[in-house]
Design a protein around this motif. Structure first.
Motif, PDB file in Angstrom:
ATOM      1  N   ALA A 301       0.826  -1.212   0.000  1.00 40.83           N
ATOM      2  CA  ALA A 301       0.000   0.000   0.000  1.00 40.83           C
ATOM      3  C   ALA A 301       0.857   1.257   0.000  1.00 40.83           C
ATOM      4  O   ALA A 301       0.577   2.230  -0.710  1.00 40.83           O
ATOM      5  CB  ALA A 301      -0.933  -0.012   1.209  1.00 40.83           C
ATOM      6  N   GLN A 302       1.936   1.251   0.803  1.00 38.33           N
ATOM      7  CA  GLN A 302       2.805   2.428   0.891  1.00 38.33           C
ATOM      8  C   GLN A 302       3.609   2.640  -0.388  1.00 38.33           C
ATOM      9  O   GLN A 302       3.941   3.773  -0.739  1.00 38.33           O
ATOM     10  CB  GLN A 302       3.746   2.278   2.084  1.00 38.33           C
ATOM     11  N   VAL A 383      -4.820  -2.581   1.294  1.00 39.88           N
ATOM     12  CA  VAL A 383      -4.474  -1.848   0.074  1.00 39.88           C
ATOM     13  C   VAL A 383      -5.593  -0.878  -0.322  1.00 39.88           C
ATOM     14  O   VAL A 383      -5.333   0.250  -0.757  1.00 39.88           O
ATOM     15  CB  VAL A 383      -4.165  -2.833  -1.073  1.00 39.88           C
ATOM     16  N   SER A 384      -6.833  -1.284  -0.138  1.00 38.52           N
ATOM     17  CA  SER A 384      -7.963  -0.422  -0.502  1.00 38.52           C
ATOM     18  C   SER A 384      -8.070   0.783   0.426  1.00 38.52           C
ATOM     19  O   SER A 384      -8.350   1.895  -0.020  1.00 38.52           O
ATOM     20  CB  SER A 384      -9.265  -1.226  -0.470  1.00 38.52           C
ATOM     21  N   ILE A 385      -7.831   0.579   1.702  1.00 35.66           N
ATOM     22  CA  ILE A 385      -7.823   1.700   2.643  1.00 35.66           C
ATOM     23  C   ILE A 385      -6.718   2.684   2.269  1.00 35.66           C
ATOM     24  O   ILE A 385      -6.919   3.905   2.277  1.00 35.66           O
ATOM     25  CB  ILE A 385      -7.646   1.189   4.092  1.00 35.66           C
ATOM     26  N   GLY A 386      -5.544   2.161   1.898  1.00 37.04           N
ATOM     27  CA  GLY A 386      -4.447   3.023   1.455  1.00 37.04           C
ATOM     28  C   GLY A 386      -4.806   3.819   0.211  1.00 37.04           C
ATOM     29  O   GLY A 386      -4.433   4.987   0.075  1.00 37.04           O
ATOM     30  N   TYR A 387      -5.549   3.198  -0.696  1.00 37.36           N
ATOM     31  CA  TYR A 387      -5.990   3.893  -1.916  1.00 37.36           C
ATOM     32  C   TYR A 387      -6.910   5.063  -1.576  1.00 37.36           C
ATOM     33  O   TYR A 387      -6.718   6.184  -2.072  1.00 37.36           O
ATOM     34  CB  TYR A 387      -6.711   2.914  -2.837  1.00 37.36           C
ATOM     35  N   PHE A 388      -7.893   4.832  -0.727  1.00 39.01           N
ATOM     36  CA  PHE A 388      -8.827   5.900  -0.365  1.00 39.01           C
ATOM     37  C   PHE A 388      -8.103   7.051   0.350  1.00 39.01           C
ATOM     38  O   PHE A 388      -8.444   8.221   0.146  1.00 39.01           O
ATOM     39  CB  PHE A 388      -9.954   5.349   0.515  1.00 39.01           C
ATOM     40  N   GLN A 389      -7.099   6.727   1.167  1.00 45.78           N
ATOM     41  CA  GLN A 389      -6.300   7.777   1.811  1.00 45.78           C
ATOM     42  C   GLN A 389      -5.572   8.609   0.764  1.00 45.78           C
ATOM     43  O   GLN A 389      -5.521   9.837   0.855  1.00 45.78           O
ATOM     44  CB  GLN A 389      -5.255   7.148   2.745  1.00 45.78           C
ATOM     45  N   SER A 390      -4.991   7.940  -0.223  1.00 45.53           N
ATOM     46  CA  SER A 390      -4.131   8.600  -1.206  1.00 45.53           C
ATOM     47  C   SER A 390      -4.887   9.541  -2.121  1.00 45.53           C
ATOM     48  O   SER A 390      -4.295  10.455  -2.699  1.00 45.53           O
ATOM     49  CB  SER A 390      -3.390   7.549  -2.044  1.00 45.53           C
TER      50      SER A 390
END
Length: 471
Positions: A301-302, A383-390
């Protein structure tokens, strides 16, 4: 700025090439971070005993709290800085990361002092029994004071990768982990320092890794470096606004760590109710093994985060989607591998931590394969949570994290054992992850239909100019 672009061109490089360039050092760094935790568990279990292993698991939520603070400010500041860099606002990006480091350090200094002042009460609150409390308090008092370095080590990874130095970011984790492994062995076995030795070894490793990041960010030739901030009323107002926005963007990263702490806390309560202290010791093995799974997913994710954020700032929606889907496929592949290894090698994994003579061994060996059934769903969720943050959809990320990490997890932990008995305790986390994955599929399909109206740098462009005038 030129140095960063020459090293990693987030705008023009092919997405697969860019992702691979970031992924390898990030995953290696995260694996060493996981080894940091795992070797601590192995040495504690083998050198001190299963009660010591259970005691560390009792106070582990405090470590996760400091890690969560670091990730919250790291994610929030790096998303904001990425968008500013994509618009050429280098100085504003530097100010963003400086603000995040200063505020997170002050926050953890205060909370650490509070936790240490009421250590026995905190351990009792976390579920420590009379048998485990003395060991837990000893470990806590020698590790919690170094929490600000734990946070800095986690937040600094984002800033170094954004500056085009993923390899140095990896080295910070490697040095911290290797130091911890060496000192853990020396302090626990030859020196015989017990819980104090285990905690102190971890504290030293974390501190050295964090100081490496600080020295890097102080170098003049770095594009993304620490920047002095003028102390004035207007500067403080703008800092408060910026910190608030960073916290909103990164809140789900913090909640992910708190969710793991919640899993440990609720799990400890349920296991001690059904299986007593041996059950907590067995669960602690899963919790020690779990970080390597989480950190690999987090690394994926990062790795995608700066690519997504930078191109989101340029409204390159196709590149954003490609980066997300590539990260998702990678995470799912890793999830399948981790699940298979855990299911077929559960006894070997448990034997790394405790001897077969302990009652906790058999409990853990039977439970780990059930626990592993949720690894693929967990990969998709992280990974999906990371996408929404980004992409500045913090509300989606926060809602998903709260639901999976608190509401669904708690309901499953207390509900499934009533239906399935002891196996239901191990299946609680997988069921919560599965339900979350189904929800993410619905949210992603719904959100894809909506185009973002603004990006951060356009929202706050006027305030940024005023901030630059202040400094």
């Amino acid at each position: 700025m030129e140095k960063m672009r020459d090293s990693i061109d987030f705008k023009n490089t092919d997405i697969k090439t860019l992702f691979r360039k970031l992924l390898l050092p990030t995953v290696l760094g995260m694996i060493f971070s996981a080894l940091f935790v795992i070797t601590d568990g192995i040495f504690v279990g083998k050198g001190i005993g299963s009660d010591a292993l259970a005691a560390v698991n009792i106070v582990a939520p405090l470590w996760l709290f400091s890690t969560g603070i670091g990730l919250m400010f790291g994610v929030g500041a790096s998303v904001v800085a990425s968008i500013h860099l994509s618009h050429g606002k280098v100085k504003v990006a530097r100010i963003n990361i400086t603000q995040s480091i200063v505020i997170s350090s002050l926050l953890l200094m205060c909370t650490s002092a509070l936790f240490c002042s009421f250590a026995p009460q905190v351990v009792k609150l976390l579920g420590g029994s009379e048998r485990l409390t003395p060991l837990a308090v000893e470990y806590m008092l020698w590790f919690v004071p170094f929490s600000l370095f734990t946070a800095l080590l986690n937040s600094g990874m984002f800033f170094l990768r954004l500056d085009g130095s993923p390899n140095f970011a990896m080295m910070c984790n490697v040095v911290a982990a290797v130091l911890n492994i060496i000192l853990d062995y020396l302090f626990i076995f030859p020196f015989g320092w017990g819980m104090f030795g285990a905690a102190f070894a971890s504290a030293i490793g974390t501190t050295v890794g964090a100081l490496m990041i600080v020295f890097y960010l102080m170098r003049r030739r770095c594009a993304l470096r620490l920047h002095p901030i003028k102390i004035s009323r207007r500067s403080m107002q703008l800092m408060r606004r910026n910190i608030g926005y960073m916290c909103r963007l990164g809140s789900s990263a913090f909640l992910c760590e708190v969710a793991i702490a919640c899993m440990m806390f609720v799990g400890n309560q349920v296991f001690i109710h059904y299986l007593k202290e041996d059950g907590v010791a067995a669960f602690s093995i899963a919790c020690y093994f779990f970080p390597i799974i989480f950190m690999v997913y987090n690394a994926i994710a990062q790795s995608a985060q700066p690519i997504i954020s930078y191109n989101y700032g340029l409204n390159e929606s196709l590149r954003v989607r490609r980066a997300y889907l590539l990260a998702l496929k990678t995470a799912i592949g890793c999830g399948v591998c981790f699940a298979l290894v855990t299911i077929f090698c559960s006894r070997e994994i448990v034997a790394m931590f405790i001897d077969r003579s302990y009652p906790a061994y058999e409990i853990a060996a039977k439970g780990l394969p059930l626990y592993a059934t949720g690894f693929v769903f967990f990969a998709i969720n992280i990974v999906s949570i990371g996408y929404f943050q980004s992409v500045e959809r913090a509300k989606y990320a926060t809602f998903i994290t709260l639901l999976r990490g608190f509401i669904l997890l708690t309901a499953c932990f207390f509900g499934l054992p009533l239906l399935l008995g002891n196996p239901g305790i191990w299946l609680a986390t997988p069921l919560a992850e599965l339900l979350t994955t189904l929800l993410i599929g619905i949210i992603y399909c719904f959100s894809k239909k909506k185009r973002p109206k603004k990006v951060l740098s356009l929202q706050h462009g006027k305030d940024d100019q005023e901030f630059l005038q202040e400094i």
